[in-house]
Each structure stands twice: as C-alpha cells, then as structure tokens.
Write an enzyme that holds these catalytic residues in place. Sequence first.
Site, mmCIF file in Angstrom:
data_model
loop_
_atom_site.group_PDB
_atom_site.id
_atom_site.type_symbol
_atom_site.label_atom_id
_atom_site.label_comp_id
_atom_site.label_asym_id
_atom_site.label_seq_id
_atom_site.Cartn_x
_atom_site.Cartn_y
_atom_site.Cartn_z
ATOM 1 N N CYS A 3 0.785 -1.398 0.359
ATOM 2 C CA CYS A 3 0.278 0.127 0.193
ATOM 3 C C CYS A 3 0.817 1.045 0.611
ATOM 4 O O CYS A 3 1.703 1.430 1.005
ATOM 5 C CB CYS A 3 -1.414 -0.413 0.877
ATOM 6 N N CYS A 6 0.831 3.128 3.362
ATOM 7 C CA CYS A 6 1.120 2.082 4.163
ATOM 8 C C CYS A 6 3.040 2.940 4.586
ATOM 9 O O CYS A 6 3.411 3.450 5.194
ATOM 10 C CB CYS A 6 1.030 1.338 4.483
ATOM 11 N N HIS A 45 -3.840 1.288 8.739
ATOM 12 C CA HIS A 45 -4.663 1.242 7.137
ATOM 13 C C HIS A 45 -6.310 0.589 7.147
ATOM 14 O O HIS A 45 -7.224 -0.251 8.470
ATOM 15 C CB HIS A 45 -4.267 -0.299 6.555
ATOM 16 N N ASN A 86 -12.836 9.999 -1.977
ATOM 17 C CA ASN A 86 -13.489 9.420 -3.056
ATOM 18 C C ASN A 86 -13.043 8.043 -2.725
ATOM 19 O O ASN A 86 -12.620 7.467 -2.077
ATOM 20 C CB ASN A 86 -12.661 9.195 -4.195
ATOM 21 N N GLY A 92 -13.810 6.700 -8.013
ATOM 22 C CA GLY A 92 -12.633 7.831 -8.557
ATOM 23 C C GLY A 92 -11.656 7.365 -7.651
ATOM 24 O O GLY A 92 -11.108 7.975 -7.155
ATOM 25 N N HIS A 99 -8.449 8.580 2.301
ATOM 26 C CA HIS A 99 -7.522 9.319 2.397
ATOM 27 C C HIS A 99 -8.700 10.494 2.241
ATOM 28 O O HIS A 99 -9.729 10.381 1.524
ATOM 29 C CB HIS A 99 -6.694 9.715 1.806
ATOM 30 N N HIS A 101 -8.617 15.006 0.778
ATOM 31 C CA HIS A 101 -8.880 15.480 -0.025
ATOM 32 C C HIS A 101 -8.945 16.767 0.560
ATOM 33 O O HIS A 101 -9.702 17.079 0.547
ATOM 34 C CB HIS A 101 -8.707 15.240 -0.956
#
Length: 113
Positions: A3, A6, A45, A86, A92, A99, A101
């Site tokens: 990942c 990670c 994670h 997303n 997307g 996460h 943005h």
Amino acid sequence: MDCIFCKIINGEIPSSKIYEDEEVLAFHDINKAAPIHFLVIPKKHIQSANEINSENSKTIAHIFEIISKLAKDLGISEGGYRIVNNCGKDGGQTVNHLHFHVLGQRDLKWPPG
Ligand code: 5GP
Ligand code: ZN
C-alpha cells in the site's frame, strides 16, 4: 502490505509532510489539483469510507479536527476549501487507503466531474 500510503507512513516512500501525530499523517498531494492540495490519512490501514465503523470513527473525527487546524495554518480557512473523499470505483478512488483530500486557494466548481 503493498500500500503506497502505508509505505509513506513507514518512510519507505518519501513525502512532503505537513503534520503528523500518533494517529494521523498529512502530506502534500504529489499531483496537485489546486494550489493547496494535501491529504490527511489514518496511520492504521483502513481501506475506504466503507470500512469506517464504531471502532475507528474516533480517528476519523480526529482527522477532521486536524483538517480544520491545518486549513487555518495554511491560510485557506477564510477563503474556503473543499474536503473530498473518493470511495471505491465509482467514487474514483485510486489508492485503497482511506484519505481525505483538502483543496484550496482556487475557485472550485460544483458539481465535480
Ligand atoms: P484518490 O484518487 O484515491 O482519491 O487519490 C489518491 C491521491 O493520491 C491522488 O491525488 C494522487 O495524486 C495521490 N498520490 C498517489 N501516489 C502518491 C505518492 O506517492 N505521494 C503523494 N504525495 N501523493 C500520491
Ligand atoms: Zn495502507
């Protein structure tokens, strides 16, 4: 685990860090979609928003607290900004580590594409 985020957390992949504590990491997006574009991620994670539950939601609340702080620190709180998550294929999502943005310092359009 294979990942990217990670690997950013454990230092295997370098990143331009803005903020870090025991639970979360914030760093500039490598491919900016706005003059200010950073990502805030949990260190543990979590695959996507689909995996947010009563066990980890405190970390998510903490992420939003940090976003509010960083928006002030980076000078976008007054002008405004957009927080984006997303989720999955239709959303997307390209990196399967949850996460958020944060985009600012430009006049963002609505609705997104
Ligand atoms: P998604 O499309 O999954 O919502 O967003 C993934 C984001 O991660 C993209 O905006 C992409 O530019 C960013 N990204 C992907 N790989 C890296 C990396 O190695 N470093 C940084 N800083 N950002 C990355
Ligand atoms: Zn991960």
